[in-house]
Scaffold this motif. Structure first.
Motif, PDB file in Angstrom:
ATOM      1  N   MET A 177      10.759   0.993 -12.098  1.00 21.60           N
ATOM      2  CA  MET A 177      10.363   2.256 -12.719  1.00 21.60           C
ATOM      3  C   MET A 177      11.139   2.475 -14.018  1.00 21.60           C
ATOM      4  SD  MET A 177      10.609   6.130 -11.180  1.00 21.60           S
ATOM      5  CE  MET A 177      12.400   6.020 -11.041  1.00 21.60           C
ATOM      6  N   HIS A 178      12.453   2.284 -13.975  1.00 19.90           N
ATOM      7  CA  HIS A 178      13.282   2.481 -15.170  1.00 19.90           C
ATOM      8  C   HIS A 178      12.969   1.444 -16.246  1.00 19.90           C
ATOM      9  CE1 HIS A 178      15.717   5.824 -13.828  1.00 19.90           C
ATOM     10  NE2 HIS A 178      15.766   5.251 -12.648  1.00 19.90           N
ATOM     11  N   ALA A 179      12.764   0.194 -15.852  1.00 19.99           N
ATOM     12  CA  ALA A 179      12.454  -0.853 -16.832  1.00 19.99           C
ATOM     13  C   ALA A 179      11.127  -0.580 -17.526  1.00 19.99           C
ATOM     14  CB  ALA A 179      12.424  -2.220 -16.150  1.00 19.99           C
ATOM     15  N   SER A 180      10.188   0.008 -16.802  1.00 16.48           N
ATOM     16  CA  SER A 180       8.850   0.231 -17.369  1.00 16.48           C
ATOM     17  C   SER A 180       8.725   1.540 -18.130  1.00 16.48           C
ATOM     18  CB  SER A 180       7.803   0.201 -16.249  1.00 16.48           C
ATOM     19  OG  SER A 180       7.880   1.379 -15.456  1.00 16.48           O
ATOM     20  N   ALA A 181       9.716   2.414 -18.029  1.00 18.21           N
ATOM     21  CA  ALA A 181       9.606   3.773 -18.583  1.00 18.21           C
ATOM     22  C   ALA A 181       9.255   3.793 -20.065  1.00 18.21           C
ATOM     23  CB  ALA A 181      10.889   4.556 -18.332  1.00 18.21           C
ATOM     24  N   GLY A 182       9.775   2.892 -20.842  1.00 13.94           N
ATOM     25  CA  GLY A 182       9.499   2.883 -22.270  1.00 13.94           C
ATOM     26  C   GLY A 182       8.364   1.959 -22.674  1.00 13.94           C
ATOM     27  N   SER A 183       7.671   1.399 -21.701  1.00 11.47           N
ATOM     28  CA  SER A 183       6.614   0.439 -22.004  1.00 11.47           C
ATOM     29  C   SER A 183       5.259   1.135 -22.157  1.00 11.47           C
ATOM     30  CB  SER A 183       6.518  -0.603 -20.881  1.00 11.47           C
ATOM     31  OG  SER A 183       5.935  -0.042 -19.721  1.00 11.47           O
ATOM     32  N   GLU A 184       4.258   0.367 -22.543  1.00 10.41           N
ATOM     33  CA  GLU A 184       2.897   0.887 -22.657  1.00 10.41           C
ATOM     34  C   GLU A 184       2.298   1.205 -21.297  1.00 10.41           C
ATOM     35  OE1 GLU A 184       0.412  -1.730 -24.905  1.00 10.41           O
ATOM     36  OE2 GLU A 184       1.820  -1.802 -26.589  1.00 10.41           O
ATOM     37  N   HIS A 185       2.879   0.651 -20.242  1.00  9.71           N
ATOM     38  CA  HIS A 185       2.339   0.833 -18.897  1.00  9.71           C
ATOM     39  C   HIS A 185       3.471   1.222 -17.927  1.00  9.71           C
ATOM     40  CE1 HIS A 185      -0.700   0.404 -15.807  1.00  9.71           C
ATOM     41  NE2 HIS A 185       0.105  -0.378 -15.114  1.00  9.71           N
ATOM     42  N   PRO A 186       3.964   2.463 -18.031  1.00  4.52           N
ATOM     43  CA  PRO A 186       5.047   2.874 -17.122  1.00  4.52           C
ATOM     44  C   PRO A 186       4.566   2.940 -15.677  1.00  4.52           C
ATOM     45  CG  PRO A 186       4.269   4.743 -18.404  1.00  4.52           C
ATOM     46  CD  PRO A 186       3.550   3.532 -18.928  1.00  4.52           C
ATOM     47  N   LEU A 187       5.462   2.609 -14.771  1.00 11.26           N
ATOM     48  CA  LEU A 187       5.156   2.594 -13.343  1.00 11.26           C
ATOM     49  C   LEU A 187       5.987   3.634 -12.617  1.00 11.26           C
ATOM     50  CD1 LEU A 187       5.189  -1.272 -12.912  1.00 11.26           C
ATOM     51  CD2 LEU A 187       3.165   0.197 -13.000  1.00 11.26           C
ATOM     52  N   ASP A 188       5.376   4.275 -11.627  1.00 16.22           N
ATOM     53  CA  ASP A 188       6.092   5.190 -10.749  1.00 16.22           C
ATOM     54  C   ASP A 188       6.622   4.413  -9.552  1.00 16.22           C
ATOM     55  OD1 ASP A 188       5.651   7.519 -12.271  1.00 16.22           O
ATOM     56  OD2 ASP A 188       3.660   7.766 -11.400  1.00 16.22           O
ATOM     57  N   ALA A 189       7.469   5.077  -8.771  1.00 25.20           N
ATOM     58  CA  ALA A 189       8.037   4.454  -7.575  1.00 25.20           C
ATOM     59  C   ALA A 189       7.728   5.304  -6.352  1.00 25.20           C
ATOM     60  CB  ALA A 189       9.549   4.297  -7.727  1.00 25.20           C
ATOM     61  N   PHE A 190       7.719   4.654  -5.194  1.00 22.59           N
ATOM     62  CA  PHE A 190       7.555   5.339  -3.918  1.00 22.59           C
ATOM     63  C   PHE A 190       8.447   4.670  -2.892  1.00 22.59           C
ATOM     64  CE2 PHE A 190       4.198   2.143  -4.236  1.00 22.59           C
ATOM     65  CZ  PHE A 190       4.399   1.403  -3.077  1.00 22.59           C
ATOM     66  N   VAL A 191       8.690   5.405  -1.814  1.00 24.19           N
ATOM     67  CA  VAL A 191       9.496   4.919  -0.695  1.00 24.19           C
ATOM     68  C   VAL A 191       8.657   5.060   0.565  1.00 24.19           C
ATOM     69  CG1 VAL A 191      11.545   5.388   0.715  1.00 24.19           C
ATOM     70  CG2 VAL A 191      11.669   5.604  -1.771  1.00 24.19           C
ATOM     71  N   VAL A 192       8.648   4.033   1.396  1.00 22.42           N
ATOM     72  CA  VAL A 192       7.957   4.085   2.677  1.00 22.42           C
ATOM     73  C   VAL A 192       9.013   4.175   3.769  1.00 22.42           C
ATOM     74  CG1 VAL A 192       6.369   2.929   4.255  1.00 22.42           C
ATOM     75  CG2 VAL A 192       6.043   2.703   1.773  1.00 22.42           C
ATOM     76  N   ARG A 193       8.997   5.295   4.491  1.00 19.07           N
ATOM     77  CA  ARG A 193       9.914   5.454   5.616  1.00 19.07           C
ATOM     78  C   ARG A 193       9.459   4.548   6.763  1.00 19.07           C
ATOM     79  NH1 ARG A 193      12.784  10.282   5.326  1.00 19.07           N
ATOM     80  NH2 ARG A 193      12.052  11.713   3.716  1.00 19.07           N
ATOM     81  N   LYS A 194      10.404   4.178   7.605  1.00 16.26           N
ATOM     82  CA  LYS A 194      10.046   3.351   8.762  1.00 16.26           C
ATOM     83  C   LYS A 194       9.131   4.106   9.718  1.00 16.26           C
ATOM     84  CE  LYS A 194      13.833   0.303   8.186  1.00 16.26           C
ATOM     85  NZ  LYS A 194      15.221   0.201   8.073  1.00 16.26           N
ATOM     86  N   GLU A 195       9.324   5.401   9.803  1.00 13.31           N
ATOM     87  CA  GLU A 195       8.484   6.283  10.627  1.00 13.31           C
ATOM     88  C   GLU A 195       8.236   7.561   9.847  1.00 13.31           C
ATOM     89  OE1 GLU A 195       7.243   5.388  13.540  1.00 13.31           O
ATOM     90  OE2 GLU A 195       8.394   3.510  13.613  1.00 13.31           O
ATOM     91  N   PRO A 196       7.104   8.238  10.079  1.00 17.99           N
ATOM     92  CA  PRO A 196       6.889   9.526   9.399  1.00 17.99           C
ATOM     93  C   PRO A 196       7.968  10.530   9.798  1.00 17.99           C
ATOM     94  CG  PRO A 196       4.871   8.767  10.463  1.00 17.99           C
ATOM     95  CD  PRO A 196       5.985   7.860  10.922  1.00 17.99           C
ATOM     96  N   LYS A 197       8.313  11.414   8.871  1.00 17.25           N
ATOM     97  CA  LYS A 197       9.280  12.469   9.181  1.00 17.25           C
ATOM     98  C   LYS A 197       8.725  13.345  10.300  1.00 17.25           C
ATOM     99  CE  LYS A 197      10.881  14.941   5.819  1.00 17.25           C
ATOM    100  NZ  LYS A 197      11.090  15.662   4.547  1.00 17.25           N
ATOM    101  N   ASP A 198       9.618  13.868  11.119  1.00 13.33           N
ATOM    102  CA  ASP A 198       9.175  14.770  12.183  1.00 13.33           C
ATOM    103  C   ASP A 198       9.391  16.228  11.800  1.00 13.33           C
ATOM    104  OD1 ASP A 198      11.899  14.938  12.357  1.00 13.33           O
ATOM    105  OD2 ASP A 198      12.036  14.375  14.468  1.00 13.33           O
TER     106      ASP A 198
END
Length: 191
Positions: free
Chosen positions: A88-109
């Motif tokens: 995400m940080h490397a792409s921030a200044g590029s023509e095609h910036p990317l976002d980031a996400f996190v996948v938890r092992k289980e959904p939050k309760d």
């Protein structure tokens, strides 16, 4: 062997290979997350969380997925988190910036009960990232959670491919497999 798109990125990759050899490969008796036994362990968290390596990891992984036409990267927490942030940080200044996400092992309760945090992935093309992979099961767990959220997962990209079946497992799910570094680059044998 992966070759990156520019001499500067290939130099980053070669420096990362040397850092991995020097600081992230441990020899002994190890049990991997997959349950398999190994005579060496590649501890990529030592480098994905290191100021010397993280910027290069972001640039290398961004280049590795350059043809995937995605809007976000991430994967199963904890291994994928620093990689996704570096991309995400490397792409921030590029023509095609990317976002980031996190996948938890289980959904939050509690709260919103989410399993995928960060970038909205519904209806969007994404790549799952990992530090290393043995069987591909961690990446595929992330893929399943992302698909449940409506994401179009197009690839799994790893820093180090242990060459122990992960690629076949990922490709069997109809996904592209991308690896920046493999055991040959590190002078290690598949186990």
């Amino acid at each position: 062997m992966t070759i990156l798109s520019t001499p500067a990125l290939e130099a980053d990759r070669q420096r990362l290979i040397e850092l991995i050899k020097d600081e992230a490969v441990f020899h002994g008796d190890f049990t991997l997350a997959s349950g398999r036994k190994a005579s060496y362990y590649v501890d990529m968290r030592r480098l994905t969380l290191d100021h010397r390596a993280a910027p290069a990891i972001g640039r290398i992984m961004q280049d590795l997925i350059r043809d995937c036409d995605v809007v976000a990267v991430g994967g199963l927490t904890l291994g994928a988190d620093p990689i996704a942030n570096a991309v995400m940080h490397a792409s921030a200044g590029s023509e095609h910036p990317l976002d980031a996400f996190v996948v938890r092992k289980e959904p939050k309760d509690h709260g919103r009960g989410r399993q995928v945090e960060g970038a909205d992935v519904a209806g969007r093309r994404v790549v799952v990232v990992e530090d290393t992979s043995t069987t591909g099961q961690s990446a595929l767990k992330a893929v399943a959670a992302l698909r449940k959220e409506g994401a179009e997962v197009v690839a799994v990209a790893v820093i180090v491919d242990r060459k122990t079946g992960a690629q076949a497992a990922v490709e069997a799910e109809g996904l592209q497999w991308l690896a920046a570094i493999d055991l040959d680059d590190l002078g290690l044998a598949a186990q």
